[in-house]
Design a protein around this motif. Structure first.
Motif, PDB file in Angstrom:
ATOM      1  N   THR A  26      -5.544  -0.135   2.988  1.00 57.64           N
ATOM      2  CA  THR A  26      -4.946   1.077   3.550  1.00 57.64           C
ATOM      3  C   THR A  26      -3.596   0.802   4.175  1.00 57.64           C
ATOM      4  O   THR A  26      -2.947   1.706   4.690  1.00 57.64           O
ATOM      5  CB  THR A  26      -5.875   1.682   4.606  1.00 57.64           C
ATOM      6  OG1 THR A  26      -6.154   0.705   5.608  1.00 57.64           O
ATOM      7  CG2 THR A  26      -7.182   2.137   3.969  1.00 57.64           C
ATOM      8  N   GLU A  27      -3.160  -0.455   4.134  1.00 58.90           N
ATOM      9  CA  GLU A  27      -1.801  -0.803   4.564  1.00 58.90           C
ATOM     10  C   GLU A  27      -1.398  -2.077   3.848  1.00 58.90           C
ATOM     11  O   GLU A  27      -2.249  -2.830   3.368  1.00 58.90           O
ATOM     12  CB  GLU A  27      -1.730  -0.994   6.080  1.00 58.90           C
ATOM     13  CG  GLU A  27      -2.599  -2.112   6.600  1.00 58.90           C
ATOM     14  CD  GLU A  27      -2.511  -2.238   8.115  1.00 58.90           C
ATOM     15  OE1 GLU A  27      -2.965  -3.261   8.636  1.00 58.90           O
ATOM     16  OE2 GLU A  27      -1.987  -1.317   8.765  1.00 58.90           O
ATOM     17  N   TYR A  47       0.857  -1.181   0.000  1.00 57.60           N
ATOM     18  CA  TYR A  47       0.000   0.000   0.000  1.00 57.60           C
ATOM     19  C   TYR A  47       0.894   1.231   0.000  1.00 57.60           C
ATOM     20  O   TYR A  47       1.751   1.401   0.863  1.00 57.60           O
ATOM     21  CB  TYR A  47      -0.927   0.052   1.214  1.00 57.60           C
ATOM     22  CG  TYR A  47      -1.679   1.358   1.286  1.00 57.60           C
ATOM     23  CD1 TYR A  47      -2.700   1.626   0.380  1.00 57.60           C
ATOM     24  CD2 TYR A  47      -1.316   2.354   2.187  1.00 57.60           C
ATOM     25  CE1 TYR A  47      -3.370   2.836   0.400  1.00 57.60           C
ATOM     26  CE2 TYR A  47      -1.984   3.569   2.212  1.00 57.60           C
ATOM     27  CZ  TYR A  47      -3.006   3.807   1.318  1.00 57.60           C
ATOM     28  OH  TYR A  47      -3.658   5.008   1.318  1.00 57.60           O
ATOM     29  N   SER A 101      -4.037   6.288  -2.799  1.00 59.64           N
ATOM     30  CA  SER A 101      -5.317   6.829  -2.357  1.00 59.64           C
ATOM     31  C   SER A 101      -5.840   7.912  -3.287  1.00 59.64           C
ATOM     32  O   SER A 101      -7.049   8.155  -3.371  1.00 59.64           O
ATOM     33  CB  SER A 101      -5.180   7.412  -0.945  1.00 59.64           C
ATOM     34  OG  SER A 101      -4.809   6.420  -0.026  1.00 59.64           O
ATOM     35  N   PRO A 150       0.678   5.434   0.052  1.00 55.90           N
ATOM     36  CA  PRO A 150      -0.269   6.543   0.248  1.00 55.90           C
ATOM     37  C   PRO A 150      -0.688   7.201  -1.056  1.00 55.90           C
ATOM     38  O   PRO A 150      -1.822   7.660  -1.206  1.00 55.90           O
ATOM     39  CB  PRO A 150       0.532   7.506   1.137  1.00 55.90           C
ATOM     40  CG  PRO A 150       1.480   6.630   1.868  1.00 55.90           C
ATOM     41  CD  PRO A 150       1.865   5.543   0.895  1.00 55.90           C
ATOM     42  N   ALA A 166      -8.394   1.582  -4.286  1.00 57.35           N
ATOM     43  CA  ALA A 166      -7.816   1.843  -2.962  1.00 57.35           C
ATOM     44  C   ALA A 166      -8.519   1.040  -1.876  1.00 57.35           C
ATOM     45  O   ALA A 166      -8.955   1.573  -0.863  1.00 57.35           O
ATOM     46  CB  ALA A 166      -7.881   3.326  -2.640  1.00 57.35           C
ATOM     47  N   GLU A 167      -8.635  -0.289  -2.095  1.00 56.98           N
ATOM     48  CA  GLU A 167      -9.328  -1.115  -1.115  1.00 56.98           C
ATOM     49  C   GLU A 167      -8.512  -1.298   0.162  1.00 56.98           C
ATOM     50  O   GLU A 167      -9.060  -1.500   1.239  1.00 56.98           O
ATOM     51  CB  GLU A 167      -9.648  -2.503  -1.685  1.00 56.98           C
ATOM     52  CG  GLU A 167     -10.835  -2.519  -2.622  1.00 56.98           C
ATOM     53  CD  GLU A 167     -10.483  -2.026  -4.002  1.00 56.98           C
ATOM     54  OE1 GLU A 167      -9.287  -1.842  -4.279  1.00 56.98           O
ATOM     55  OE2 GLU A 167     -11.400  -1.798  -4.810  1.00 56.98           O
TER      56      GLU A 167
END
Length: 577
Positions: free
Chosen positions: A377-378, A346, A351, A348, A374-375
């Protein structure tokens, strides 16, 4: 009375013997054998389909046979620290089925069926076109199997006549040298290249059949494995010129790993799997399973994907590969789009990419490619216990077809075995090996780089063949083909296992940490938990022949891995920055 009994007994015996000589023989038409099959065009075409079926087994390209080469490369490590560990560490004892036996077994099933066709096709009356189609596909598929047998197991039996299976003296064949096997591969692919239709014929020839382009591409690979660059280059240039069909890079790099964009303009050959949810329920792991309701999918995803997302979490991408992508951004400052499709990290930056075009070209440009989703977030972990970066290629991580992974032979994304980008980079490599860097070689490389909007290379930056080779081997190829089948074969043909400096380079590329996270640090000997190459010993760049196979065949001997003997064949180019 005794005389009468004797006479009657004699008559009974005579009648019995006469009756036995004229007994009724009934053949079951629903239980055909190889002795009464294969004498018509229709039946031989059925055997062709059976050949394709065998390249979709666990030991060929449905899981183990595909991923074994990836794990012996420097881009992938064994994050489960269980399955594949001995192959990642180059120390299999020769008694483990997954690598020592299964690819051997399943590739010889392909050889067996192809030999049936090739031993019968000359006896069957058919049109010239039908003959060329049937024979050409059998030649290609046999060569595909032998290419992997010889690059996995080095010296393997070369069986080309189906009649060999009917006699124990020929069935239990001895080893042929790797060069003898490659001589046959080159011979077969040369013929196949000249008699098969091209993808331009349309229909099934554009939707997964072996074509003249597939045969030409693999012939170039075979020639380059033995450093016959002067013979490989004209074939590659003919592919580029369209002699064997029309090929082009897809505008979107991700189209090479989506279920919805299979058999596209970039594909020379790919293994066909049915779309997710459309197959049966029985998992056909071995050749013994001939279920009519087989799943028709592969389990490469189960190895490559993240346990956090539901997979087995066996293999992870190397931090070296991740940082190679991060070292060079696209011309608009965004990340190389290939990172997104190769590793499930992932960033940033992702996003901001939802529903807009990515790094490669500005929105509105006709070459605009990937639409990021962007499913996550890490970065998910490859393995819950050990960590690691999971691999995105041929998985649902970027396809977004289903909510969670169903492990086993379920994934329907076709496995692309050879792409047009490989043709371009191989042509550049051949030019460099023959005459050193020139503008044509640079142009071929730049065509691949332009798709993802990387800055064009300049000829002046590569003063020697060693400099351009380093760029091709350790920058261009790993970023374009990262975590795909073929890197291990490249390392052998480049001589990297046989040179101390190159082996140290591989060791550094292979550093990983087992800290339970999706670690992306640029690792050193001091910060890494280990490297896959720390336990390498000469000869073990090949997989050992299974001990059970050696025990069963008195004419077969072990290879360099069984004997722990050096197998060095090629000199490596020196390392340059």
């Amino acid at each position: 009375m005794k005389g009468i009994y004797k006479i009657l007994t004699t008559l009974v015996l005579i009648v019995g013997m006469v009756a036995c000589s004229d007994q009724l023989e009934v053949e079951n038409p629903n239980n055909q054998t190889t002795f009464d099959f294969g004498d018509s065009e229709t039946e031989l075409r059925e055997v062709v389909i059976a050949c394709y079926n065998r390249i979709r087994l666990d030991g060929t390209f449905a899981r183990v046979g595909y991923t074994l080469d990836a794990v012996r490369g420097d881009e992938v490590w064994n994050s489960s620290q269980q399955w594949y560990l001995e192959y990642d560490n180059f120390n299999s004892p020769g008694t483990i089925g997954i690598g020592d036996e299964w690819p051997w077994r399943d590739n010889y099933h392909v050889v067996n069926r192809a030999n049936f066709i090739l031993s019968n096709v000359d006896e069957v009356e058919m049109s010239e076109n039908a003959y060329n189609e049937i024979k050409g596909q059998a030649l290609f598929l046999r060569s595909l199997a032998y290419y992997h047998l010889a690059t996995y197991y080095q010296d393997v039996p070369l069986i080309t006549d189906y009649a060999a299976y009917s006699d124990l003296e020929t069935l239990y064949s001895s080893n042929n040298t790797q060069d003898e096997v490659f001589d046959q591969i080159e011979k077969d692919l040369t013929e196949a290249m000249n008699i098969l239709p091209s993808r331009d014929a349309g229909g099934e020839w554009a939707e997964g059949r072996a074509t003249s382009g597939a045969a030409a591409g693999y012939l170039a690979r075979a020639l380059m494995f033995r450093h016959k660059f002067d013979l490989a280059l004209p074939i590659l240039e003919d592919i580029i010129a369209g002699t064997y069909g029309t090929y082009a890079l897809t505008a979107d790099y991700g189209d090479n790993f989506r279920e919805s964009t299979e058999n596209n303009s970039e594909s020379l050959f790919e293994v066909q799997f049915m779309d997710f949810g459309t197959g049966g329920t029985d998992e056909e792991w071995t050749p013994v399973n001939i279920s009519r309701v087989a799943t028709q999918g592969h389990a490469v995803e189960s190895n490559f994907a993240s346990q956090d997302l539901g997979s087995w979490g066996d293999l992870a991408g190397s931090p070296w590969l991740y940082n190679l992508f991060k070292a060079e951004n696209s011309t608009d400052g965004r990340l190389d789009p290939r990172l997104y499709w190769t590793l499930v990290s992932y960033e940033p930056e992702y996003s901001n990419y939802t529903d807009i075009s990515t790094a490669a070209y500005p929105e509105g440009d006709p070459r605009s490619n990937i639409v990021y989703q962007a499913e996550i977030t890490e970065s998910p972990r490859s393995n819950i216990a050990q960590g690691g970066l999971s691999i995105a290629k041929f998985t649902n991580a970027r396809n977004n077809i289903y909510a969670s992974i169903t492990n086993g032979l379920q994934c329907g994304v076709n496995i692309r075995l050879m792409r047009y980008s490989d043709v371009l980079l191989r042509a550049a490599e051949c030019i460099n090996e023959i005459s050193g860097p020139n503008q044509q070689a640079i142009d071929y490389i730049n065509e691949v780089r332009e798709r993802v909007a990387l800055e064009e290379l300049q000829l002046a930056d590569f003063p020697t063949a060693d400099h351009l080779f380093e760029q091709i081997a350790n920058v261009e190829r790993p970023k374009e083909f990262g975590c795909e089948n073929g890197r291990g074969i490249d390392l052998i043909r480049w001589g990297f296992f046989y040179d101390a400096a190159r082996l140290q380079q591989l060791t550094e590329h292979g550093y990983y940490v087992t800290d339970g996270t999706a670690n992306t640090d640029a690792l050193t000997a001091a910060t890494a938990s280990n490297s896959s190459f720390n336990t390498y010993t000469p000869g073990n760049e090949y997989f050992p022949i299974f001990q059970g196979t050696l025990n069963a065949n008195p004419n077969l001997v072990g290879n360099s891995a069984n004997k722990n003997e050096p197998a060095d064949k090629w000199d490596a180019r020196p390392i340059v920055n």
